[in-house]
Enzyme design. Structure first.
Site, PDB file in Angstrom:
ATOM      1  N   HIS A  75      90.407  71.722   4.527  1.00 23.04           N
ATOM      2  CA  HIS A  75      89.072  71.684   5.146  1.00 23.04           C
ATOM      3  C   HIS A  75      88.733  73.082   5.649  1.00 23.04           C
ATOM      4  O   HIS A  75      89.047  73.461   6.770  1.00 23.04           O
ATOM      5  CB  HIS A  75      89.060  70.676   6.298  1.00 23.04           C
ATOM      6  CG  HIS A  75      87.670  70.304   6.737  1.00 23.04           C
ATOM      7  ND1 HIS A  75      87.153  69.033   6.624  1.00 23.04           N
ATOM      8  CD2 HIS A  75      86.664  71.042   7.279  1.00 23.04           C
ATOM      9  CE1 HIS A  75      85.923  68.998   7.087  1.00 23.04           C
ATOM     10  NE2 HIS A  75      85.607  70.223   7.486  1.00 23.04           N
ATOM     11  N   ASP A 100      88.728  74.714   9.423  1.00 25.39           N
ATOM     12  CA  ASP A 100      87.315  74.373   9.366  1.00 25.39           C
ATOM     13  C   ASP A 100      86.469  75.607   9.098  1.00 25.39           C
ATOM     14  O   ASP A 100      86.011  75.822   7.993  1.00 25.39           O
ATOM     15  CB  ASP A 100      86.860  73.655  10.635  1.00 25.39           C
ATOM     16  CG  ASP A 100      85.522  72.940  10.467  1.00 25.39           C
ATOM     17  OD1 ASP A 100      85.093  72.750   9.322  1.00 25.39           O
ATOM     18  OD2 ASP A 100      84.912  72.554  11.487  1.00 25.39           O
ATOM     19  N   HIS A 107      82.734  64.199   5.500  1.00 26.36           N
ATOM     20  CA  HIS A 107      82.733  64.508   6.930  1.00 26.36           C
ATOM     21  C   HIS A 107      82.429  63.213   7.688  1.00 26.36           C
ATOM     22  O   HIS A 107      81.332  62.661   7.575  1.00 26.36           O
ATOM     23  CB  HIS A 107      81.666  65.543   7.268  1.00 26.36           C
ATOM     24  CG  HIS A 107      82.070  66.960   7.009  1.00 26.36           C
ATOM     25  ND1 HIS A 107      82.150  67.488   5.745  1.00 26.36           N
ATOM     26  CD2 HIS A 107      82.427  67.959   7.870  1.00 26.36           C
ATOM     27  CE1 HIS A 107      82.523  68.764   5.831  1.00 26.36           C
ATOM     28  NE2 HIS A 107      82.699  69.073   7.104  1.00 26.36           N
ATOM     29  N   ASP A 118      81.178  79.285   3.873  1.00 33.50           N
ATOM     30  CA  ASP A 118      80.221  80.006   4.724  1.00 33.50           C
ATOM     31  C   ASP A 118      80.689  80.077   6.177  1.00 33.50           C
ATOM     32  O   ASP A 118      79.974  80.602   7.029  1.00 33.50           O
ATOM     33  CB  ASP A 118      78.829  79.385   4.637  1.00 33.50           C
ATOM     34  CG  ASP A 118      78.807  77.889   4.886  1.00 33.50           C
ATOM     35  OD1 ASP A 118      79.889  77.293   5.044  1.00 33.50           O
ATOM     36  OD2 ASP A 118      77.710  77.300   4.930  1.00 33.50           O
ATOM     37  N   HIS A 171      85.487  75.894   5.178  1.00 34.67           N
ATOM     38  CA  HIS A 171      84.138  76.138   4.657  1.00 34.67           C
ATOM     39  C   HIS A 171      83.957  77.597   4.233  1.00 34.67           C
ATOM     40  O   HIS A 171      84.250  78.513   5.009  1.00 34.67           O
ATOM     41  CB  HIS A 171      83.093  75.796   5.718  1.00 34.67           C
ATOM     42  CG  HIS A 171      82.957  74.325   5.985  1.00 34.67           C
ATOM     43  ND1 HIS A 171      82.045  73.537   5.313  1.00 34.67           N
ATOM     44  CD2 HIS A 171      83.619  73.504   6.840  1.00 34.67           C
ATOM     45  CE1 HIS A 171      82.138  72.291   5.756  1.00 34.67           C
ATOM     46  NE2 HIS A 171      83.092  72.241   6.681  1.00 34.67           N
ATOM     47  N   GLY A 222      76.923  68.699   7.000  1.00 31.34           N
ATOM     48  CA  GLY A 222      75.703  68.728   7.793  1.00 31.34           C
ATOM     49  C   GLY A 222      75.758  67.713   8.923  1.00 31.34           C
ATOM     50  O   GLY A 222      76.807  67.129   9.201  1.00 31.34           O
ATOM     51  N   GLU A 245      83.477  63.067  13.232  1.00 31.06           N
ATOM     52  CA  GLU A 245      83.303  64.333  13.950  1.00 31.06           C
ATOM     53  C   GLU A 245      82.085  64.214  14.856  1.00 31.06           C
ATOM     54  O   GLU A 245      82.199  64.132  16.073  1.00 31.06           O
ATOM     55  CB  GLU A 245      83.147  65.501  12.985  1.00 31.06           C
ATOM     56  CG  GLU A 245      82.979  66.846  13.683  1.00 31.06           C
ATOM     57  CD  GLU A 245      82.542  67.961  12.753  1.00 31.06           C
ATOM     58  OE1 GLU A 245      82.755  69.128  13.115  1.00 31.06           O
ATOM     59  OE2 GLU A 245      81.955  67.676  11.679  1.00 31.06           O
TER      60      GLU A 245
END
Length: 368
Positions: free
Chosen positions: A20, A308, A208, A24, A22, A181, A211
């Site tokens: 996990h 993350d 996701h 970006d 990302h 998102g 969370e």
């Protein structure tokens, strides 16, 4: 050498699996400065150290929506083939430097079309950067395996299109699908047709869930999306009641959902530092020692540990593991278990998994 050790071993030297992570959320601050200068982007700081500190400060809001706003800057410099290629290459090189031997990069191509790229061109640019980095690692005697997790933004309406994109690239770097998102109010069931398409094509999905929303979101991810993994999944602990706790033992009662997730060994992609920043564990406390990750691990859930967003959390996988060693007195056996859990949950072939599991076992044994 990193400052994080376990049983006298530098954690950075241990073989790791990152599920996990990302794209970006893993940019180098200096890269943001340089790519931002190329496109005339106004930034909140003019040097790498200050910019990195700004991202960390902005991310400690305790709110997932506020946390997500920092990505406006990172995605802004990832709108060209050049930008995506560079970011992906550096992302993989940084993973390798941290001891990661298998990693999955998740990102949403639909967020990278502002300067004329098509969805396919964006995926191809990232894959080119990934492959260049893998070659550079190999040229220095190392090895790292990387797959793309193609994500759809759950609050937008392109999931069917993104699912087809992932399937087009399944033999050219894409290993799985994700939705990202704002979670609360945007359940996986909104994107049911996309998940139906993926299931019919035997293409794996992680979602996701657990969370920004609780167990209803997790249940929906498992039912509507046929999720094989839960992105974070932390709030599955809401379905666990601690009935008695002493220095010697803890007695708990699992709800039906928690029992299902444990018994089926559904992978939990836990990201400790991120969970603190976004308020995911607020109901249990505000310190890492309040995080239910240790409880879940001790109870036998399929816990994995992940960074993350390395930029926003100012972290690495080494640091995340080190923080758990400090908070819960985890030892080498604990770190090996969560790493093997991650290998078992990886979206790779069974033969690749067996090779990965052996590499992890040998790596830990060599350092004992």
């Amino acid at each position: 050498m990193s400052r994080y050790e376990v049983d006298g071993v530098d954690i950075q030297t241990l073989p790791k699996v990152s599920l996990h992570d990302h794209l970006d959320g893993g940019l180098r601050p200096q890269t943001i400065l340089e790519l931002g200068d190329e496109i005339g982007l106004e930034l909140p700081a003019s040097d790498a150290a200050s910019l990195g500190a700004w991202f960390a400060a902005q991310s400690n809001s305790g709110s997932l929506p506020e946390y997500l706003k920092t990505f406006d800057i990172t995605t802004a410099v990832m709108q060209t083939e050049h930008g995506l290629h560079r970011v992906a290459k550096e992302f993989v090189l940084d993973l390798a430097e941290d001891g990661v031997i298998y990693g999955e990069i998740r990102w949403a191509p639909e967020q990278h079309l502002q300067r004329g790229l098509t969805l396919d061109a964006a995926v191809e640019a990232v894959q080119a950067g990934v492959e260049e980095a893998i070659g550079l690692v190999a040229s220095h005697g190392g090895r790292i395996r990387i797959g793309q997790l193609v994500s759809a933004m759950r609050h937008l309406d392109r999931a069917d299109e993104i699912a087809q994109l992932a399937l087009r690239h399944r033999d050219r770097g894409a290993v799985g699908f994700d939705i990202a998102g704002p979670e609360d109010g945007f359940p996986a069931s909104r994107l049911q047709s996309a998940f139906d398409t993926l299931a019919k094509a035997h293409f794996p999905a992680t979602v996701h869930a657990g969370e920004g929303a609780g167990i209803d979101s997790i249940a929906d991810a498992l039912y509507s999306a046929r999720a094989l993994r839960l992105g974070h999944g932390t709030r599955i602990a809401e379905d666990i009641v601690v009935e008695e706790e002493t220095d010697e033992a803890i007695v708990v009662r699992l709800g039906q959902l928690a029992e299902w997730v444990k018994d089926r060994q559904i992978t939990l992609e836990v990201s400790p530092s991120s969970n603190l920043q976004t308020g995911t564990i607020a109901q249990w406390g505000t310190a890492l020692t309040d995080h239910p990750v240790d409880l879940l691990h001790q109870l036998g859930f399929c816990v994995t540990v992940n960074p993350d967003n390395r930029l926003q959390s100012g972290t690495t996988l080494t640091r995340e593991l080190g923080l758990l060693v400090e908070a819960f007195e985890w030892d080498l056996d604990d770190l090996e278990q969560v790493t093997q859990n991650a290998a078992a949950g990886a979206f790779c072939s069974f033969d690749e998994y067996e090779e990965l599991a052996d590499e992890i076992a040998d790596g830990f044994d060599d350092l004992r």
